[in-house]
Scaffold this active site. Sequence first.
Site, PDB file in Angstrom:
ATOM      1  N   GLU A  51       0.865  -1.193   0.000  1.00 13.17           N
ATOM      2  CA  GLU A  51       0.000   0.000   0.000  1.00 13.17           C
ATOM      3  C   GLU A  51       0.905   1.248   0.000  1.00 13.17           C
ATOM      4  OE1 GLU A  51      -2.074   0.172   3.733  1.00 13.17           O
ATOM      5  OE2 GLU A  51      -3.481   1.718   3.072  1.00 13.17           O
ATOM      6  N   CYS A  87      -5.103  -3.363   2.424  1.00  7.05           N
ATOM      7  CA  CYS A  87      -4.834  -3.415   3.853  1.00  7.05           C
ATOM      8  C   CYS A  87      -6.083  -3.627   4.705  1.00  7.05           C
ATOM      9  CB  CYS A  87      -4.051  -2.164   4.261  1.00  7.05           C
ATOM     10  SG  CYS A  87      -3.084  -2.431   5.774  1.00  7.05           S
ATOM     11  N   LYS A 117      -9.497   2.242  -1.952  1.00  8.61           N
ATOM     12  CA  LYS A 117      -9.733   1.570  -0.668  1.00  8.61           C
ATOM     13  C   LYS A 117     -11.086   1.990  -0.088  1.00  8.61           C
ATOM     14  CE  LYS A 117      -7.180   0.832   3.705  1.00  8.61           C
ATOM     15  NZ  LYS A 117      -5.948   1.206   4.424  1.00  8.61           N
TER      16      LYS A 117
HETATM   17  C1  ACM Z   1      -3.961   0.048   7.117  1.00  9.85           C
HETATM   18  O1  ACM Z   1      -5.054  -0.111   6.600  1.00  9.85           O
HETATM   19  N1  ACM Z   1      -2.960   0.599   6.463  1.00  9.85           N
HETATM   20  C2  ACM Z   1      -3.711  -0.408   8.489  1.00  9.85           C
END
Ligand code: ACM
Length: 296
Positions: free
Chosen positions: A66, A170, A137
Amino acid sequence: MLLKRPQRTIRNNGACFRLHKLLHIMIKKIGFAQFEVEFGERQANFARVDALLKNTDAVDLLVLPELAFTGYEFKDRAEVDSLAERCGDGPTTDFLRRIAQKINAVVVAGYAETDGSHYYNSAMMVLPGGETHNYRKVQLFSRENDLFSPGDAAPKAYDTPAGRIGMMICFDWYFPETARLLALDGAQIIAHPSNLVLPYCQKAMYARSVENHLFTITANRVGTESRTGRTLIFTGGSQVLDPDGQVLTLAPTEGGFLGITAADISKADNKQINQYNNLLSSRRTDLYGSLLAQDS
Ligand code: ACM
């Protein structure tokens, strides 16, 4: 490599039908690059990936962390603005296209995206020919909520030379619906760029892999960042899991690591658990209505 496997019956959404196409064994080289990301030093971070790939000529799918080239802990939105890029246009896209071509791979990496007045914590998939797909995301973690807009679309799977691949980022792992949406869209592999700071994810991805019977590739970073009065320790431990939850390759908790493994990704097409149960068609969707209610 393409070998024939016998025809079988599958169930989908309660309707049993013959799968007319033959299933094929598809051996692919899939994996991740784990490395320490230096905040704001895009060129230095590109160079770390180049160094890890120095002796690699061909991979089918490579997943990177990420926010792989910017770093994670932006102080404010102005800092995001200074490092964000449009999908398909900017130094990160150029770099991903270069390595996708070099190793003839599908490459997935997290980046800070700008679009209109919004910033997104996104992942870009770049095909060997340069075509791109984007994912924003959906489940933002902690301070990310002050910096980014949440993704505005459900995750999707894409047909690629490395198989049918979906992306999640993530903290999306914490919401099993994200991976389930990708399974329902036919993903054989979930590419999962990460900057993990909680201790649960690597174990939890065992469940995401098994409950959806697909491959997951969690590409985490290592190192620390202390830019806003707190210290974040990124936990490494990047991994490739198969549909039975077997660890195919695992990185250490510290240090750079290239983890590539050969896998028959067609294993993910078989959702039959036994003669009676299929993990998609045996779902009791008639009872799941409250899952969509906001209040709980
Ligand atoms: C995250 O979502 N970077 C912990």
